[in-house]
Motif scaffolding. Structure first.
Motif, PDB file in Angstrom:
ATOM      1  N   GLN A   1       0.635 -50.089 -19.950  1.00 35.45           N
ATOM      2  CA  GLN A   1       0.236 -48.747 -19.525  1.00 35.45           C
ATOM      3  C   GLN A   1      -1.083 -48.831 -18.770  1.00 35.45           C
ATOM      4  O   GLN A   1      -2.053 -49.405 -19.254  1.00 35.45           O
ATOM      5  N   VAL A   2      -1.094 -48.240 -17.579  1.00 39.21           N
ATOM      6  CA  VAL A   2      -2.296 -48.272 -16.757  1.00 39.21           C
ATOM      7  C   VAL A   2      -3.278 -47.216 -17.235  1.00 39.21           C
ATOM      8  O   VAL A   2      -2.905 -46.068 -17.507  1.00 39.21           O
ATOM      9  N   GLN A   3      -4.544 -47.628 -17.331  1.00 39.94           N
ATOM     10  CA  GLN A   3      -5.607 -46.691 -17.674  1.00 39.94           C
ATOM     11  C   GLN A   3      -6.784 -46.902 -16.753  1.00 39.94           C
ATOM     12  O   GLN A   3      -7.172 -48.042 -16.478  1.00 39.94           O
ATOM     13  N   LEU A   4      -7.351 -45.805 -16.299  1.00 46.04           N
ATOM     14  CA  LEU A   4      -8.615 -45.803 -15.559  1.00 46.04           C
ATOM     15  C   LEU A   4      -9.563 -44.919 -16.357  1.00 46.04           C
ATOM     16  O   LEU A   4      -9.273 -43.741 -16.568  1.00 46.04           O
ATOM     17  N   VAL A   5     -10.665 -45.495 -16.793  1.00 40.79           N
ATOM     18  CA  VAL A   5     -11.595 -44.772 -17.649  1.00 40.79           C
ATOM     19  C   VAL A   5     -12.961 -44.710 -16.977  1.00 40.79           C
ATOM     20  O   VAL A   5     -13.637 -45.737 -16.820  1.00 40.79           O
ATOM     21  N   GLU A   6     -13.354 -43.508 -16.599  1.00 31.11           N
ATOM     22  CA  GLU A   6     -14.653 -43.309 -15.961  1.00 31.11           C
ATOM     23  C   GLU A   6     -15.740 -43.105 -17.018  1.00 31.11           C
ATOM     24  O   GLU A   6     -15.474 -42.593 -18.111  1.00 31.11           O
ATOM     25  N   SER A   7     -16.938 -43.472 -16.647  1.00 29.46           N
ATOM     26  CA  SER A   7     -18.103 -43.237 -17.496  1.00 29.46           C
ATOM     27  C   SER A   7     -19.338 -43.160 -16.605  1.00 29.46           C
ATOM     28  O   SER A   7     -19.287 -43.529 -15.427  1.00 29.46           O
ATOM     29  N   GLY A   8     -20.434 -42.685 -17.199  1.00 29.24           N
ATOM     30  CA  GLY A   8     -21.703 -42.662 -16.482  1.00 29.24           C
ATOM     31  C   GLY A   8     -22.117 -41.307 -15.951  1.00 29.24           C
ATOM     32  O   GLY A   8     -23.210 -41.172 -15.401  1.00 29.24           O
ATOM     33  N   GLY A   9     -21.261 -40.315 -16.101  1.00 34.18           N
ATOM     34  CA  GLY A   9     -21.629 -38.984 -15.639  1.00 34.18           C
ATOM     35  C   GLY A   9     -22.671 -38.354 -16.546  1.00 34.18           C
ATOM     36  O   GLY A   9     -23.011 -38.893 -17.603  1.00 34.18           O
ATOM     37  N   GLY A  10     -23.176 -37.198 -16.122  1.00 33.10           N
ATOM     38  CA  GLY A  10     -24.160 -36.503 -16.928  1.00 33.10           C
ATOM     39  C   GLY A  10     -24.955 -35.508 -16.115  1.00 33.10           C
ATOM     40  O   GLY A  10     -24.590 -35.181 -14.986  1.00 33.10           O
ATOM     41  N   LEU A  11     -26.054 -35.076 -16.712  1.00 29.81           N
ATOM     42  CA  LEU A  11     -26.948 -34.114 -16.073  1.00 29.81           C
ATOM     43  C   LEU A  11     -28.142 -34.870 -15.490  1.00 29.81           C
ATOM     44  O   LEU A  11     -28.764 -35.676 -16.196  1.00 29.81           O
ATOM     45  N   VAL A  12     -28.441 -34.605 -14.235  1.00 24.99           N
ATOM     46  CA  VAL A  12     -29.554 -35.269 -13.568  1.00 24.99           C
ATOM     47  C   VAL A  12     -30.269 -34.256 -12.682  1.00 24.99           C
ATOM     48  O   VAL A  12     -29.652 -33.320 -12.169  1.00 24.99           O
ATOM     49  N   GLN A  13     -31.558 -34.452 -12.503  1.00 24.87           N
ATOM     50  CA  GLN A  13     -32.329 -33.553 -11.645  1.00 24.87           C
ATOM     51  C   GLN A  13     -32.100 -33.879 -10.170  1.00 24.87           C
ATOM     52  O   GLN A  13     -31.772 -35.029  -9.828  1.00 24.87           O
ATOM     53  N   PRO A  14     -32.293 -32.916  -9.298  1.00 25.52           N
ATOM     54  CA  PRO A  14     -32.191 -33.204  -7.860  1.00 25.52           C
ATOM     55  C   PRO A  14     -33.118 -34.345  -7.479  1.00 25.52           C
ATOM     56  O   PRO A  14     -34.265 -34.419  -7.957  1.00 25.52           O
ATOM     57  N   GLY A  15     -32.588 -35.243  -6.655  1.00 33.79           N
ATOM     58  CA  GLY A  15     -33.337 -36.417  -6.262  1.00 33.79           C
ATOM     59  C   GLY A  15     -33.128 -37.611  -7.166  1.00 33.79           C
ATOM     60  O   GLY A  15     -33.554 -38.725  -6.840  1.00 33.79           O
ATOM     61  N   GLY A  16     -32.463 -37.394  -8.276  1.00 37.65           N
ATOM     62  CA  GLY A  16     -32.230 -38.472  -9.228  1.00 37.65           C
ATOM     63  C   GLY A  16     -31.039 -39.333  -8.868  1.00 37.65           C
ATOM     64  O   GLY A  16     -30.407 -39.158  -7.822  1.00 37.65           O
ATOM     65  N   SER A  17     -30.757 -40.275  -9.770  1.00 43.69           N
ATOM     66  CA  SER A  17     -29.681 -41.249  -9.539  1.00 43.69           C
ATOM     67  C   SER A  17     -28.770 -41.348 -10.757  1.00 43.69           C
ATOM     68  O   SER A  17     -29.205 -41.100 -11.891  1.00 43.69           O
ATOM     69  N   LEU A  18     -27.547 -41.718 -10.493  1.00 43.44           N
ATOM     70  CA  LEU A  18     -26.574 -42.027 -11.544  1.00 43.44           C
ATOM     71  C   LEU A  18     -25.677 -43.147 -11.032  1.00 43.44           C
ATOM     72  O   LEU A  18     -25.448 -43.262  -9.823  1.00 43.44           O
ATOM     73  N   ARG A  19     -25.149 -43.916 -11.971  1.00 45.10           N
ATOM     74  CA  ARG A  19     -24.132 -44.895 -11.611  1.00 45.10           C
ATOM     75  C   ARG A  19     -22.880 -44.617 -12.421  1.00 45.10           C
ATOM     76  O   ARG A  19     -22.902 -44.675 -13.650  1.00 45.10           O
ATOM     77  N   LEU A  20     -21.810 -44.336 -11.721  1.00 50.52           N
ATOM     78  CA  LEU A  20     -20.515 -44.141 -12.359  1.00 50.52           C
ATOM     79  C   LEU A  20     -19.771 -45.466 -12.422  1.00 50.52           C
ATOM     80  O   LEU A  20     -19.871 -46.287 -11.506  1.00 50.52           O
ATOM     81  N   SER A  21     -19.027 -45.652 -13.494  1.00 49.72           N
ATOM     82  CA  SER A  21     -18.176 -46.827 -13.649  1.00 49.72           C
ATOM     83  C   SER A  21     -16.746 -46.380 -13.919  1.00 49.72           C
ATOM     84  O   SER A  21     -16.526 -45.326 -14.517  1.00 49.72           O
ATOM     85  N   CYS A  22     -15.813 -47.172 -13.490  1.00 46.68           N
ATOM     86  CA  CYS A  22     -14.398 -46.926 -13.761  1.00 46.68           C
ATOM     87  C   CYS A  22     -13.777 -48.249 -14.177  1.00 46.68           C
ATOM     88  O   CYS A  22     -13.649 -49.162 -13.360  1.00 46.68           O
ATOM     89  N   ALA A  23     -13.421 -48.329 -15.447  1.00 45.02           N
ATOM     90  CA  ALA A  23     -12.819 -49.541 -15.986  1.00 45.02           C
ATOM     91  C   ALA A  23     -11.298 -49.407 -15.961  1.00 45.02           C
ATOM     92  O   ALA A  23     -10.750 -48.439 -16.495  1.00 45.02           O
TER      93      ALA A  23
END
Length: 118
Positions: free
Chosen positions: A1-23
């Motif tokens: 069974q194929v699964q794609l699981v995202e992570s790394g989202g959230g609340l961030v202030q303008p100008g900030g950074s995030l890194r999303l991952s998809c396993a």
């Protein structure tokens, strides 16, 4: 069974950074083109960034110079590094895998929420 699981989202202030991952699991990851889409409330789903099996990348104009898509085939993971985030980047971000061999094989993750707000 194929699964794609995202992570790394959230609340961030303008100008900030995030890194999303998809396993990814259940598929031969290196043979799939990978994409990140996003969908904001009341808007259609939008292709944000893509990376081919050969590593070629493409971005929607609104994120060029701010977002970077990459992949690690050894870890079966695709990333989306997001910098200089704006309120307009607020959306649910989805991972997508695509391969065409005779027929189209495509899979979606469940999505991860990114909220840019002060």
């Amino acid at each position: 069974q194929v699964q794609l699981v995202e992570s790394g989202g959230g609340l961030v202030q303008p100008g900030g950074s995030l890194r999303l991952s998809c396993a990814a699991s259940g598929l031969t990851f290196s043979r799939y083109d990978m994409r990140w889409y996003r969908q904001a409330i009341g808007k259609e789903r939008e292709l944000v960034a893509s990376i081919t099996t050969n590593g070629a990348t493409n971005y929607v104009e609104s994120v060029k110079g701010r977002f970077t898509i990459s992949r690690n085939n050894a870890k079966n993971t695709v990333y989306l590094q997001m910098t200089s985030l704006k309120a307009d980047d607020t959306a649910v971000y989805f991972c997508y895998a695509r391969r065409v061999v005779i027929i189209l094989n495509e899979y979606w993750g469940q999505g991860t929420q990114v909220t840019v707000s002060s």
